[in-house]
Structure formats: C-alpha cells, structure tokens
Scaffold this active site. Structure first.
Site, mmCIF file in Angstrom:
data_model
loop_
_atom_site.group_PDB
_atom_site.id
_atom_site.type_symbol
_atom_site.label_atom_id
_atom_site.label_comp_id
_atom_site.label_asym_id
_atom_site.label_seq_id
_atom_site.Cartn_x
_atom_site.Cartn_y
_atom_site.Cartn_z
ATOM 1 N N GLU A 183 0.858 -1.189 0.000
ATOM 2 C CA GLU A 183 0.000 0.000 0.000
ATOM 3 C C GLU A 183 0.889 1.231 0.000
ATOM 4 O OE1 GLU A 183 -2.853 0.427 3.218
ATOM 5 O OE2 GLU A 183 -3.823 2.051 2.111
ATOM 6 N N CYS B 248 -6.670 0.874 2.727
ATOM 7 C CA CYS B 248 -7.681 1.939 2.694
ATOM 8 C C CYS B 248 -7.484 2.895 1.524
ATOM 9 C CB CYS B 248 -7.663 2.721 4.000
ATOM 10 S SG CYS B 248 -8.189 1.761 5.403
ATOM 11 N N ASN C 214 -12.041 -3.124 0.166
ATOM 12 C CA ASN C 214 -10.948 -3.442 1.090
ATOM 13 C C ASN C 214 -11.504 -3.851 2.447
ATOM 14 O OD1 ASN C 214 -8.373 -3.467 2.419
ATOM 15 N ND2 ASN C 214 -8.848 -1.424 3.180
ATOM 16 N N GLU C 215 -11.719 -2.857 3.303
ATOM 17 C CA GLU C 215 -12.120 -3.154 4.676
ATOM 18 C C GLU C 215 -13.553 -2.701 4.879
ATOM 19 O OE1 GLU C 215 -9.611 -1.290 7.698
ATOM 20 O OE2 GLU C 215 -8.510 -3.173 7.823
HETATM 21 O O1 AHR Z 1 -2.271 -1.369 6.792
HETATM 22 C C1 AHR Z 1 -2.741 -0.109 7.131
HETATM 23 C C2 AHR Z 1 -4.254 -0.020 7.036
HETATM 24 O O2 AHR Z 1 -4.855 -0.858 7.965
HETATM 25 C C3 AHR Z 1 -4.831 -0.471 5.733
HETATM 26 O O3 AHR Z 1 -4.832 0.515 4.788
HETATM 27 C C4 AHR Z 1 -6.245 -0.809 6.105
HETATM 28 O O4 AHR Z 1 -6.805 -1.761 5.254
HETATM 29 C C5 AHR Z 1 -6.141 -1.215 7.535
HETATM 30 O O5 AHR Z 1 -7.071 -0.565 8.321
#
Ligand code: AHR
Length: 666
Positions: free
Chosen positions: A55, A253, A384-385
C-alpha cells in the site's frame, strides 16, 4: 608403577564423559516427544500461501519504491510550489539579478496540468527541489535528469542542474542547452562524486527572460532490473528475497479513499506517466500525530508497474478495487446501487487490461505500454475493509458481473477491519451463504492475541470460503499507535500464530503482513515490515519471520503432534510441519515463546531420515530487541545444523526462539 597423579587426567576425562552422557540421557528423558507423520499429506499448500501486501502508506510508493527523487515534479500538489524553494527570489521587489517562479494552470495535451513560469532577472535566481525528506545519492552513480521546457522571452539559453548537499556543496552537475518557445523534453546524465543522504536538486539559468518548466525529474540509473525511471533496487530486492506467492496492491484503505472522488482509480494510473493525474494521498493528514501534508500520489507506480513487479517476482497479482464505498472510518460515502455501473466496468476492464487480447481496448493499452503478453490475472478483490449490509449488497453485484464474464477469476471479498465481533460475524455469515470463494480477514492485535489465537482456524467450516489473511501485524502498544515497535516479541508471536495458519493450509490459502514499508521520516503508521531512508533499507524481525515461512512453504501439509495433539502453545510450544515434494524435504517450524529452552525428541514417522539437518534460528532473549539501520540483521535467521538418526531428531529449542529444520528424507 604410575603414581595416582599421573592417572588423574584420564580419570577426570572418564568422569567428565560419564557426566556428559548422563546429562544427555537425562535431557532426552526430560524431553517432550513430538511426532511428525511424514507420509500423509493433509492438504496441498497453495503456492500463494505467503505473499506481500503493498500500500502507498508511509511513503511506500512516492518517496519509496518509485525511485523518482523530485517531489511534486509537475507542480500538481494543492499548493503547487510544495517541495520547491527559491532561496534568492524576492517576490516583492524582484531585484535585478533575482527572479521568481509562478504556477500556471493550463490545459496541456488534453489533461489538466500545471507548469511553472519562471522569470529570470539574473544569475542569482535558483530553483531547488527538496526531494522526499532529501534525495539520497551515491558516489560513482549516474542519475537521469529530464525536464520539459519552453523559452518564452529573453535570451535564456541554458539550465544548469546541480545536486547539492546540505551545505550547498555541488556533488554532481550537468548543463542543458534550451531554445525555442515550443515545449521540448531535455535530458542529461549527472554523475555523482559523493554519497549524500539529504541532497537537493538545484536549477540555475544562463541568460535572462521567461521560461516555462514542467515534469522536472531525477532518477537513479541503477534501478530494479535497470528499467528507466523504475523502482528502487534495494527495496525491490528485499521484496523479491521473500519469494512471495502473490502481490496484493494498491492497498489497503487507499483503495477506498476518504471520499469517493479520492478513491484509487486504476485507469488514471496507466498510460504515459506525464498524463497520470496526481491525487492527495489519503494518509497525508489521517493521523494528527503524524501529519504528512506533502504526501501525494503521482501514480508513476501504477497498475502496469504493479503487474510487472508481480511478474518479476513470480508472484500472483492481486489487485483490490473500490466497490463504491469510501472508507467507513472516514466518510463512508456510498455510490447508490443504480450508479454502480462505472465501478463494475472498472473491474471488468481491469481483467481485460491484464489478460485481454491485444486487439481489445484495454489489452491494446497493456501492449502499447510494452507488455503484449497477458499478465495472467487470476484474482480480483472487491472492496478493502468494508462492512455491513451496504457491502454485501454491492459485493453480490460485482461477483455476479465478474463471474458471468470471467468465470475463472477468483473474487476476493472482505470481512471488515476486525477479526471478531458483530461486523465480522455478519460479514462472514453472509459471505458463507453466498458461497464466497476467498474472504480477506484483517487483524491488528496485541502480541498476546497472536499467541492465544494459533487455533483460530482449527474449527473453521471446511465447506465455507477459503481464507486470505490479508493484513495482520502484532501491535506492541495499540492499533496504529505511533509508539508501536517492530520488536522481537511481536515477530515471535506472529511466528507462533503462523504455525496455526500453516496447520490450516487446507482453508488458509493466502497470508500477508501489513503494512509493508515505511520511510523513517515520512511514515504515518507503525509497525511496518521494512524501514528505509533515502539511501538504505532494512528488514525488521517481522520481515525475517515472514521470509522464513515464505522461503519454505512446502507443498504438502503434514501433522506434527504431542500425544496426538497439535502444538498450539502448550507450555509455550507451537509447531507446524510441511513436506516439499519437489526436493523431498521435511520442513519443521518450531516456536518457543517461553524464556526457557525446551528439550525435544522429534520422531519422524513414515519416511526414512538420517544425517545432517539444516537449521535456521531466530532468537533473542530481549523481547524488546529491534533491528535498525545500525544493526539491520540483529534479529535474523542464523544457519546451523542438527542431526537426525533413524528418524529421531533430538534438539534443544532455545527460549524465545523460532527455529526451522530442513530434513532431507530418503
Ligand atoms: O495497513 C494499514 C491499514 O490498515 C490499511 O490501509 C487498512 O486496510 C487497515 O485498516
């Protein structure tokens, strides 16, 4: 006749030998007996088992992996002169000899783009770029300088580009001859005489007048695979050394964006680099304790480059796309269901970009970018989340659309940010009902949690979705606390936990630590697996734990037990075992999370084993020990040997240790 004194050394030797033998037999009688069934494969270990989560957080892309050294090279930041300094300009009086640059907004080549109009009134005018917390340059190396320029008035005929150290000393330079009012690209190579961690790029001008500048760029020539304007070699090397099974990108994220219009849009990251629109990095002001307002995404590292990197490392590419939901920790902005079309098109078009024939719209772009062969994409992640009903509703539509056009693509779904609780339970239940193929789980938890949850997957439904442990890391203080450390306790606890993932390799098919990388001065989130500055990088203890697993994944899961039970932390002992069918090796991973050494007798059944066993040991009696720039391998695997005789491996496992045994089977 010899005196008793003459006989003493022999007597002592005999006594000592007896004592040692006695100690050894005592040790083995005190030893715990483990049994490995080396004959029965319990499951195939997927080649994707241990991978990488990438990321653009902590300057991982711009300022990190992407080797561009000029920050804000095309003046596109919200404050368009961010990163640029004009030490001698006098904006109020414009003294003879000085000058000034002003940013102009203009629609160049159909894209929104800014450029810098510089008015040079004399040779005092300097334009400097500060880089990403400086620029790292190395003695003896060459650097490619490129810029676009158009001389608009006066007699400006040259630009001198110098790499200067903190005191202004020139360590390398080149001069470009410039002419004409049409935009042209100019190039030069700068050889550097001295290593500097925090250099700057300085431009000065020959003549007076007005000159427009854009895309001012500086790259090392010594990049990964020597690619022009490519990636930082030392950083990619650390990733490649892991031999990852997959590369997940671009997050995290960052996929979602804090608002929808700031989500990651892959189509804006492909094609000519100068046409890729900048975007504020969503991590720039996310945390009050680590604001990084100068953090943007240039997308020089875009989807083509991620696919190429996956291919370089022999890793399966795993892109994750926005599902029409902005980060639920921020705005939670939602695309209405009847407006999801463009988001779904993004997913379908991405598959075409990766795999489509060169006569398709997106396959052609891939080919034009230099890769006519498909990238063989097999996985795509939806969101993603995300959590809740809004996600499930959207996931269903994506899944149906992707599967109807590309039935062989595996769709990865998400279970939210936590490994338990209401959101997680709801997501898992719904995804199981929907026969989801592969569910992404995230856990940022204490080291104790990792030690206590090695049994997490033992009772998972074997007919349910497969599991992608897509983001996890032990947090020494609290989730994303700036005080978290990549210490040995965290890494050891992860090693213990990973025996549990490996023991459940029939359903856990992908795993990755997160986040991956952090710039020592540009980070927002800690802990991170790899730390770097502008000149060097090191793997943390967590990195080496990942490497031990990823370099020794095996092909078949075996059982390793004590009195018929898996080792999941009883008296601090954790274990897993695999066989590598290609090399006919048995690989045993043992983790001792207690302070005391443990004597073990490991009985290898179902295969013959005799002779030398290779060992790799990570150990430290200081649970707070960390690797650092000064001691980059303080906690890292040390090679050694043990012996196996007639299928019995007697070993002493040190306290606070992770040991990997490779036994050649006959
Ligand atoms: O790894 C950091 C963040 O943690 C990522 O972007 C997210 O998916 C999680 O909350």
């Amino acid at each position: 006749m010899k005196s008793i004194f003459a006989l003493l050394p022999g007597i002592l030797l005999l006594f000592t030998a007896c004592s040692v033998n006695k100690l050894q037999s005592q040790a083995s009688s005190n030893a715990r007996t483990l049994t490995v069934d080396a004959e029965t494969s319990r499951a195939a270990i997927q080649p994707t088992m241990y991978g990488i989560f990438f990321e653009d957080i902590n300057f991982a892309a711009d300022g990190g992996l992407y080797a561009e050294m000029v920050k804000n090279r095309s003046f596109e930041f919200t404050l368009p002169k961010t990163g640029w300094l004009e030490p001698n300009s006098d904006r109020w009086s414009m003294n003879e000899g000085s000058g000034i640059g002003a940013v102009v907004k203009e629609d160049r080549s159909g894209k929104k783009a800014n450029y810098l109009k510089v008015i040079v009134k004399g040779d005092k005018y300097q334009l400097l770029n500060e880089g990403f917390r400086g620029m790292g340059v190395v003695a003896g190396q060459q650097y490619d300088l490129t810029l676009q320029a158009a001389v608009q008035a006066g007699n400006i005929s040259g630009i001198t580009a110098q790499i200067v150290d903190g005191a202004g000393k020139v360590v390398g330079q080149a001069t470009l001859s410039v002419s004409g009012s049409a935009w042209k690209t100019y190039e030069a190579v700068i050889s550097v005489a001295e290593t500097v961690e925090k250099a700057q790029l300085k431009l000065t001008f020959t003549g007076k007048g007005e000159i427009d500048l854009d895309m001012i760029s500086l790259f090392p020539q010594d990049t990964w695979k020597g690619r022009k304007k490519g990636m930082r070699k030392d950083l990619v090397q650390l990733l490649d050394d892991l031999q990852p099974g997959f590369l997940r990108f671009p997050g995290g994220c960052i996929v979602e964006g804090r608002t929808l219009d700031r989500r990651y849009q892959w189509k804006k990251t492909v094609g000519p680099v100068e046409d890729r629109e900048f975007l504020i990095n969503r991590w720039n002001t996310e945390f009050d304790h680590r604001p990084t307002p100068d953090y943007y995404q240039s997308f020089g590292l875009g989807f083509f480059e991620y696919f190429q990197l996956s291919e370089d490392m022999g890793a399966e590419p795993l892109p994750i796309l926005s599902c029409g939901m902005a980060c639920q920790f921020n705005t939670g902005e939602l695309v209405p269901m009847d407006e999801l079309g463009p988001y779904i098109d993004d997913a379908l078009d991405l598959i075409e970009f990766a795999n489509g024939a060169v006569n398709t719209e997106w396959g052609k772009l891939r080919s034009d970018m230099g890769h006519p062969e498909p990238f063989n994409l097999k996985y795509i992640g939806v969101g993603n989340e995300q959590w809740g009903e809004d996600y499930i509703e959207r996931y269903k539509v994506f899944d149906a659309a992707i599967k109807s056009k590309y039935p062989d693509i595996t769709v990865v779904s998400g279970s939210g940010p936590f490994p338990d609780g209401e959101m997680f339970e709801y997501g898992m239940e719904e995804l199981t009902k929907l026969n989801a193929e592969l569910v992404d789980e995230h856990y940022y938890r204490s080291p104790e949690w990792f030690r206590q949850n090695a049994t997490r997957y033992d009772d998972y439904d074997r007919n349910g979705p497969k599991i992608f442990a897509g983001e996890y890391a032990a947090q020494s203080v609290a989730i994303a606390s700036p005080d978290n450390k990549n210490n040995w306790e965290c890494a050891l606890s992860e090693a213990a936990y990973m025996t549990g993932m490996e023991r459940n390799a029939d359903i856990v098919v992908m795993t990755s630590y997160a986040p991956l990388m952090a710039h020592a001065e540009g980070w927002q989130w800690t802990p991170d697996m790899i730390w770097f500055n502008n000149l060097s990088a090191y793997g943390t203890a967590n990195y080496y734990v990942q490497k031990m697993y990823a370099n020794h994944p095996g092909t078949d899961l075996l059982s390793i037990t004590e009195a018929g039970k898996a080792l999941t932390g009883q008296n601090d002992l954790y274990a897993s075992a695999v066989r590598n069918a290609a090399t006919n090796e048995l690989i045993i991973k043992l983790v001792n999370t207690g302070a005391k050494a443990q004597e073990l007798s490991i009985n290898i059944k179902g295969a013959k084993a005799n002779g030398t066993v290779k060992t790799l040991t990570m150990v430290s009696d200081a649970l707070d020990a960390v690797n650092s720039f000064e001691e980059p391998t303080k906690i890292s695997p040390v090679a050694g040997q043990a012996e196996v005789s007639k299928g019995m491996l007697n070993t002493s496992l040190p306290g606070y240790a992770f040991v990997l045994y490779t036994v050649k089977l006959q």
